[in-house]
Write a protein that holds these residues in place. Sequence first.
Motif, PDB file in Angstrom:
ATOM      1  N   ALA A  12      43.748  45.692  54.813  1.00 51.29           N
ATOM      2  CA  ALA A  12      42.486  46.285  54.827  1.00 51.29           C
ATOM      3  C   ALA A  12      41.989  45.655  53.575  1.00 51.29           C
ATOM      4  N   HIS A  13      41.059  44.809  53.647  1.00 42.50           N
ATOM      5  CA  HIS A  13      40.344  44.299  52.624  1.00 42.50           C
ATOM      6  C   HIS A  13      39.413  44.998  52.040  1.00 42.50           C
ATOM      7  N   THR A  14      38.955  44.700  50.781  1.00 38.64           N
ATOM      8  CA  THR A  14      38.003  45.143  50.023  1.00 38.64           C
ATOM      9  C   THR A  14      36.455  44.971  50.661  1.00 38.64           C
ATOM     10  N   ARG A  37      36.169  46.956  61.001  1.00 35.91           N
ATOM     11  CA  ARG A  37      36.907  48.248  60.762  1.00 35.91           C
ATOM     12  C   ARG A  37      36.931  48.963  61.989  1.00 35.91           C
ATOM     13  N   GLY A  38      36.069  48.727  62.940  1.00 34.25           N
ATOM     14  CA  GLY A  38      36.044  49.249  64.332  1.00 34.25           C
ATOM     15  C   GLY A  38      37.040  48.478  65.211  1.00 34.25           C
ATOM     16  N   GLY A  39      37.655  47.671  64.876  1.00 33.07           N
ATOM     17  CA  GLY A  39      38.651  46.915  65.700  1.00 33.07           C
ATOM     18  C   GLY A  39      37.959  45.589  66.782  1.00 33.07           C
ATOM     19  N   GLN A  64      48.745  40.588  50.842  1.00 27.11           N
ATOM     20  CA  GLN A  64      48.039  40.773  49.733  1.00 27.11           C
ATOM     21  C   GLN A  64      46.561  40.520  49.653  1.00 27.11           C
ATOM     22  N   GLN A  65      45.838  40.482  48.665  1.00 24.05           N
ATOM     23  CA  GLN A  65      44.428  39.683  48.371  1.00 24.05           C
ATOM     24  C   GLN A  65      44.316  39.570  46.859  1.00 24.05           C
ATOM     25  N   THR A  66      43.474  38.668  46.655  1.00 21.99           N
ATOM     26  CA  THR A  66      43.309  38.199  45.017  1.00 21.99           C
ATOM     27  C   THR A  66      42.014  39.075  44.683  1.00 21.99           C
ATOM     28  N   ASP A  74      39.415  37.951  43.507  1.00 15.14           N
ATOM     29  CA  ASP A  74      38.172  37.497  44.026  1.00 15.14           C
ATOM     30  C   ASP A  74      38.260  37.424  45.721  1.00 15.14           C
ATOM     31  N   GLY A  75      39.075  38.135  46.461  1.00 18.61           N
ATOM     32  CA  GLY A  75      38.838  38.093  47.683  1.00 18.61           C
ATOM     33  C   GLY A  75      39.709  37.027  48.691  1.00 18.61           C
ATOM     34  N   ARG A  76      40.442  36.314  48.137  1.00 18.11           N
ATOM     35  CA  ARG A  76      41.264  35.487  48.911  1.00 18.11           C
ATOM     36  C   ARG A  76      42.505  36.111  49.428  1.00 18.11           C
ATOM     37  N   LEU A  77      42.997  35.817  50.650  1.00 17.53           N
ATOM     38  CA  LEU A  77      44.049  36.423  51.229  1.00 17.53           C
ATOM     39  C   LEU A  77      44.988  35.711  50.679  1.00 17.53           C
TER      40      LEU A  77
END
Length: 368
Positions: A71-73, A99-101, A124-126, A128-131
């Motif tokens: 679940a990303h920021t 988030r709703g699928g 995970q993620q960094t 700055d948002g990279r996966l």
Amino acid sequence: MNHLPTRPATRFAALAATLVLALPLTSSPLAAATAVAAAAAEPAAPAAPAKWTTRVFSRVPAPGYPAYVHAHTNGRVYAGTYVNGSATGVPSRVFEWTRGGQLLRSWPVPGQVLDGSQGVQVAQQTRDGRLVVLETSRRRLLTLDVRTGRWKRIATFPDGSVPNYATWGPRGELYVSDYARPVVWRVPPGGGTPRAWFTAPALNGTELGTTGLVYRPGRRDLVIAQQWVLDGTQLPTTGAVLSLGVRPDGRPGKLRTLWRSGPMELPDGFGIGRSGHLYVALLGTNQLVELTGRGVEVDRFPDVPLLGSNGSAVPFDAPCSATFLGTSVLVANQSAITGTAANQAILRVEVGERGRRPYLPRQARLGG
């Protein structure tokens, strides 16, 4: 135990009585009736789902076999496709959902060995948002910029390794579990060569090794899920959830057992609630188990193992992770044993509390 919602009729009666008592003594019966009618006209708030209510978040397209759900920021949800022995010539993919699928898009993974051993875990993620993506066929640590679609190789793990789960540490280092070797790897802040940070016989599971890995900053420890523990301290085929301290100087502390599984339960990925409770996916028995932060078992779902009967359109079939989204956990249904494409889905399971966000320090960066 299920949480029973308050009955709307009971709430209405209490509200009506309060309004009547609040009226001045000179009010007429008509005024009282009008107040009660106004209360009745107000829509009642929807009742929260009962604990363990399960529904399908999304089916996972080919090549299937979803792994850990992140679940990303940015408000989106991501998952990769894991090892699929029949998918020769087909690269793994990373999928993105709302988030709703609703499935939005996906990215094929470049540079894999396409012999059926390929798989990726969005671990995970960094900052700055990279996966942060762990790739199995070439044992690589990758990043994926979801804004540009650009992949970048950060590091490669030694021969014989199967990088599995990852968590950030207090200094911006990245810890990575290894499914094939009894090692917790440490990638230095910013990236670099992975080093064997901790090794122990308790992490030796032969073909069923180390899985979930989460850092708890409040306790300064790594919580580790181990599918089999073959060091002689417990029965073969039983697994465990372990705690490994992280000392202030960055060295590993003492390894302790929080909880021991039953035979062939195969604990895998897990999420941690705000209460500190752990919600662990049991891949071997098609269940979720709820533990306190100290490892005391308080609940499990469903009661009957193996069948996977959860009340949704898709039964549990090798559930391999549990990621918090609101007051529910997203469970990756991998179907790793039966390979049933119809069961390869992400399920949303209500647990009645919000989760703790995965630890994401300011130094959580890779590759510059």
